[in-house]
Design an enzyme around this catalytic site. Structure first.
Site, mmCIF file in Angstrom:
data_model
loop_
_atom_site.group_PDB
_atom_site.id
_atom_site.type_symbol
_atom_site.label_atom_id
_atom_site.label_comp_id
_atom_site.label_asym_id
_atom_site.label_seq_id
_atom_site.Cartn_x
_atom_site.Cartn_y
_atom_site.Cartn_z
ATOM 1 N N ASP A 38 0.824 -1.214 0.000
ATOM 2 C CA ASP A 38 0.000 0.000 0.000
ATOM 3 C C ASP A 38 0.857 1.262 0.000
ATOM 4 O OD1 ASP A 38 -2.826 -0.854 0.289
ATOM 5 O OD2 ASP A 38 -2.102 -1.801 2.138
ATOM 6 N N ASP A 177 -10.474 -5.341 -0.611
ATOM 7 C CA ASP A 177 -9.474 -4.736 0.272
ATOM 8 C C ASP A 177 -10.139 -3.883 1.348
ATOM 9 O OD1 ASP A 177 -7.191 -3.676 1.394
ATOM 10 O OD2 ASP A 177 -6.655 -2.449 -0.337
#
Ligand code: DX5
Ligand code: ZN
Length: 216
Positions: A38, A177
């Site tokens: 990320d 997610d």
């Protein structure tokens, strides 16, 4: 298509490199090699993470399969740096760019031998992005507002997953997610290929094999 669980790096300590490496070595003991990387720029989202790509180099050296999730405003800048590295997938937020530009970026990612696609926030209108949904190799479907790990799965995200599946090809990789755990992963099991989990997996690492069995 095999269902894959990706560990989000947000669960690891990015402030302390030594600690990060120790934590990751422990994940390796459980054979966790699919990593969700990320990147946050404190502009597209109100938080910063993993802009230091040395962590990415480290994980690549360790033989991980890396899926990069860009939560950044200047998509091109990050994509240009990351395509030089051995990652498998790059997704970036469709909300960050004009559609024409996003099309160009996906083509560029592909030209480098990496699978590319968009990430979509929970409240984004899917009809506005039909073309991008269709052309993506992989789509990151957010089941929380992007920006922070440890949030609660937004109820009904699985309905959105099913809608996106109708708009894309059967072999498009769909990734969910945010707030994914042993219960929420079952809600969207049918149409999801990659399940991202940060806090749940990190805190229940011994359950990794069991989770894989539940899914496959
Ligand atoms: C959130 C990130 C996610 C997050 C997942 O903006 O994109 O990848 O780290 O973490 P958990 O599983 O804790 O929600
Ligand atoms: Zn993510």
């Amino acid at each position: 298509m095999k269902k894959i669980i990706e560990l989000s790096v947000l669960a690891l300590d990015q402030e302390n490199e030594k600690r990060f490496k120790e934590q990751f070595e422990n994940c390796l003991k459980y054979n966790i090699k699919d990593i969700h990387y990320d990147v946050m720029d404190n502009e597209f989202v109100p938080n910063k993470s993993f802009m230091n790509l040395e962590f990415l180099d480290y994980l690549i050296d360790k033989g991980c399969n890396i899926s990069v999730h860009l939560m950044v405003a200047d998509v091109e800048k990050f994509v240009k740096q990351i395509v030089t590295k051995k990652v498998k997938y790059i997704t970036f937020h469709c909300e960050a760019e004009k559609i024409e530009k996003s099309i160009e970026i996906i083509k560029y990612i592909r030209s480098k031998g990496i699978k590319g696609g968009i990430a979509i926030k929970p409240s984004t209108n899917l009809n506005d992005y039909k073309e991008l949904i269709k052309m993506s190799d992989k789509i990151t479907i957010m089941s929380v507002e992007p920006g922070f790990g440890g949030q609660k799965y937004i109820d009904g995200s699985e309905i959105r997953v099913n809608k996106i599946r109708e708009l894309c090809y059967n072999d498009t990789i769909l990734e969910i997610d945010g707030g994914i755990n042993d219960k929420t992963m079952l809600l969207c099991k049918n149409n999801i290929n990659h399940f991202v989990t940060g806090s749940f997996l990190f805190n229940n690492i011994e359950k990794f094999e069991e989770l894989k069995k539940i899914l496959n």
